[in-house]
Design an enzyme around this catalytic site. Structure first.
Site, mmCIF file in Angstrom:
data_model
loop_
_atom_site.group_PDB
_atom_site.id
_atom_site.type_symbol
_atom_site.label_atom_id
_atom_site.label_comp_id
_atom_site.label_asym_id
_atom_site.label_seq_id
_atom_site.Cartn_x
_atom_site.Cartn_y
_atom_site.Cartn_z
ATOM 1 N N LEU A 81 45.931 13.826 -13.902
ATOM 2 C CA LEU A 81 46.529 12.508 -14.185
ATOM 3 C C LEU A 81 47.846 12.300 -13.454
ATOM 4 O O LEU A 81 48.229 11.175 -13.160
ATOM 5 C CB LEU A 81 46.782 12.357 -15.696
ATOM 6 N N GLY A 85 58.348 16.879 -13.899
ATOM 7 C CA GLY A 85 59.136 18.096 -13.795
ATOM 8 C C GLY A 85 58.583 19.231 -14.642
ATOM 9 O O GLY A 85 58.853 20.400 -14.376
ATOM 10 N N ASP A 205 66.088 10.247 -22.446
ATOM 11 C CA ASP A 205 65.383 10.193 -21.156
ATOM 12 C C ASP A 205 64.515 8.939 -21.094
ATOM 13 O O ASP A 205 63.373 8.985 -20.659
ATOM 14 C CB ASP A 205 64.545 11.466 -20.973
HETATM 15 N N1 LIG Z 1 49.417 11.063 -22.888
HETATM 16 C C1 LIG Z 1 49.153 10.711 -21.636
HETATM 17 N N2 LIG Z 1 48.083 9.938 -21.326
HETATM 18 C C2 LIG Z 1 47.821 9.575 -20.062
HETATM 19 N N3 LIG Z 1 48.582 9.915 -19.000
HETATM 20 C C3 LIG Z 1 49.665 10.688 -19.235
HETATM 21 C C4 LIG Z 1 50.004 11.135 -20.546
HETATM 22 N N4 LIG Z 1 51.130 11.875 -20.455
HETATM 23 C C5 LIG Z 1 51.476 11.888 -19.164
HETATM 24 N N5 LIG Z 1 50.607 11.183 -18.419
HETATM 25 C C6 LIG Z 1 50.680 10.963 -16.972
HETATM 26 O O1 LIG Z 1 50.997 12.184 -16.349
HETATM 27 C C7 LIG Z 1 51.959 11.981 -15.322
HETATM 28 C C8 LIG Z 1 53.075 12.975 -15.437
HETATM 29 O O2 LIG Z 1 53.787 12.751 -16.652
HETATM 30 P P1 LIG Z 1 55.070 13.585 -17.018
HETATM 31 O O3 LIG Z 1 55.586 13.031 -18.291
HETATM 32 O O4 LIG Z 1 54.765 15.034 -16.983
HETATM 33 O O5 LIG Z 1 56.051 13.333 -15.836
HETATM 34 P P2 LIG Z 1 57.006 12.124 -15.495
HETATM 35 O O6 LIG Z 1 57.334 11.348 -16.733
HETATM 36 O O7 LIG Z 1 56.379 11.365 -14.383
HETATM 37 O O8 LIG Z 1 58.285 12.833 -14.968
HETATM 38 P P3 LIG Z 1 59.422 13.547 -15.803
HETATM 39 O O9 LIG Z 1 59.161 14.997 -15.699
HETATM 40 O O10 LIG Z 1 60.655 13.144 -15.143
HETATM 41 O O11 LIG Z 1 59.324 13.058 -17.231
HETATM 42 C C9 LIG Z 1 52.417 10.551 -15.419
HETATM 43 O O12 LIG Z 1 51.881 9.856 -14.312
HETATM 44 C C10 LIG Z 1 51.820 10.013 -16.667
HETATM 45 O O13 LIG Z 1 51.334 8.732 -16.454
#
Ligand SMILES: Nc1ncnc2c1ncn2[C@@H]1O[C@H](COP(=O)(O)OP(=O)(O)OP(=O)(O)O)[C@@H](O)[C@H]1O
Ligand SMILES: [Mg+2]
Length: 411
Positions: A81, A85, A205
């Site tokens: 997906l 970080g 955040d």
């Molecule tokens: N519960 C979820 N359902 C669907 N997609 C998700 C879910 N959680 C995260 N994602 C997807 O996974 C990707 C990475 O998310 P993640 O929260 O790890 O990183 P981020 O928010 O992009 O960066 P950071 O580490 O700065 O928070 C994103 O593109 C997000 O859309």
């Protein structure tokens, strides 16, 4: 660029000789008197067993690595997906046979990248906060895995991904104004819930990538790895290392490290600006004075004519002028450099509630030009966007190589 907690903070929750973790997964059972525990309660050497006892009442499932492998088809690339970080996130599917009481459902499984920029501390913070906080505008944590060095999290799957992807991904369809306001309202409700909890939480955040969307564009906050318990008693703030994401963090927090709920309100103002303008909080591809969205846009929010020039051109004028002005005023107030002058989140929620009634009315003017000669071709319609006639600068599209993350100090 993120700096890990682990590199600066001793990994407070892993015993020096971690015991092998039980492979058998289980549901953390309920306990009768449930009070929210804090990350600080885990200052000793805590292992996964202690965590599941402490989080009794949270209804979190404890999964094994093997189970999560099955759920995600061995973390197959077709289920990928995205990645932040913390590490990669994969879609998975839980079937109804996995655990009694756990319904069949799609999930998102986040895997801690052991060489990554975030670590066990953020994983633990996420489990502790999200395991205990439940609200329609917070993403639901279903369970976790803490097996040897592996740290994983399983969330409800959010079909429309993050607001960041919806707003800024190259080939994304532009979100209508009413949808943008629905998202702003949902996210504001999530923040208000945290700030007004019996034991208040500062999220720290708040940004577009941490706002996830369900199929109806209901917004839910995710990523509690940096969350903090709010000040207690007579304290006005919590003193912390400065952590967060550049472009979203409040100026006084950057200067002093003093964290308050008003820091989240500032970040909310930045996201509201992103929704209004379709621009990223920081965009290095723009001219110098436009790179920081809040600095550039705030002075233009109270003047209707200036405001019209910075509204996202991808909206194509389809919004209520009054609605936009009200939303811009909220953003203006949230972005005040005086934290005390910022509204609290429940006030923001109340104002945004009133914007639901504004429809995506076209602000463009259709001018019918009658044909000079009756026998010539059919009448033409000319679309004149009176409002945007002064908008000479087209919206710059970001290239795929543009920086997605502008994180700093993840100390
Ligand atoms: N519960 C979820 N359902 C669907 N997609 C998700 C879910 N959680 C995260 N994602 C997807 O996974 C990707 C990475 O998310 P993640 O929260 O790890 O990183 P981020 O928010 O992009 O960066 P950071 O580490 O700065 O928070 C994103 O593109 C997000 O859309
Ligand atoms: Mg995130």
């Amino acid at each position: 660029m993120k700096i890990t907690w682990e590199s600066l903070v001793p990994s407070c929750c892993i015993s020096e000789n971690p015991k092998p973790k039980p492979k058998q997964s289980k549901l953390v059972t309920k306990q009768s008197s449930f009070q929210r525990i804090s990350v600080s309660d885990f200052s000793g050497s805590t292992i996964s067993e202690d965590l599941s006892i402490s989080l009794a009442g949270s209804n979190l499932y404890v999964f094994s690595v093997q189970e999560l492998k099955v759920i995600t088809q061995n973390f197959s690339s077709s289920n990928f997906l995205g990645e932040g970080g913390f590490g990669p996130v994969h879609k998975g599917f839980i079937d109804d046979k996995l655990r009694p009481g756990l319904k069949a459902q799609p999930v998102a499984v986040k895997l801690l990248d052991l060489d990554g920029t975030q670590g066990h501390r953020e994983w633990l913070t996420e489990v502790i906060f999200l395991g205990q906080l439940r609200h329609p505008h917070l993403v639901k944590l279903i369970g976790y895995c803490c097996e040897e060095e592996h740290r994983l999290l399983a969330y409800e799957y959010m079909p429309r991904g993050s607001l960041e992807n919806q707003l800024f991904r190259r080939y994304s369809v532009s979100l209508p104004w009413s949808t943008r306001m629905k998202i702003a309202l949902g996210a504001a409700k999530g923040l208000a819930f945290l700030h007004e909890a019996e034991k208040p939480v500062i999220y720290r955040d708040f940004k577009a990538s941490n706002i996830l969307l369900d199929s109806d564009y209901n917004a839910k906050l995710s990523d509690f790895g940096l969350a903090k318990d709010g000040p207690e008693g007579d304290d006005t703030h919590v003193s912390t290392r400065v952590m967060g994401t550049q472009g979203y963090a409040a100026p006084e927090y950057l200067m002093t490290g003093h964290l308050t709920a008003a820091s989240d309100v500032y970040s909310f103002g930045v996201v509201l600006l992103e929704l209004l303008t379709g621009r990223r909080s920081v965009d290095k591809s723009r001219p110098n004075k436009e790179q920081n969205l809040a600095d550039w846009a705030r002075p233009q929010l109270k003047d209707a004519r200036k405001l019209a020039r910075i509204i996202d051109p991808r909206l194509e004028g389809l919004y209520s002028e009054e609605g936009v002005q009200k939303a811009a005023l909220v953003a203006y107030q949230c972005l005040s450099h005086r934290p005390k002058a910022r509204p609290d989140m429940s006030t923001v929620v109340k104002t945004l509630e009133t914007l639901k009634d504004y429809k995506d009315i076209s602000t463009m003017t259709f001018v019918y030009i009658a044909p000079a000669d009756q026998h010539k071709q059919s009448p033409q319609r000319e679309l004149l966007n009176k409002r945007n006639t002064n908008t000479k600068t087209p919206h710059k599209k970001l290239t795929p190589n543009s920086p997605l993350h502008n994180d700093f100090h993840r100390a």
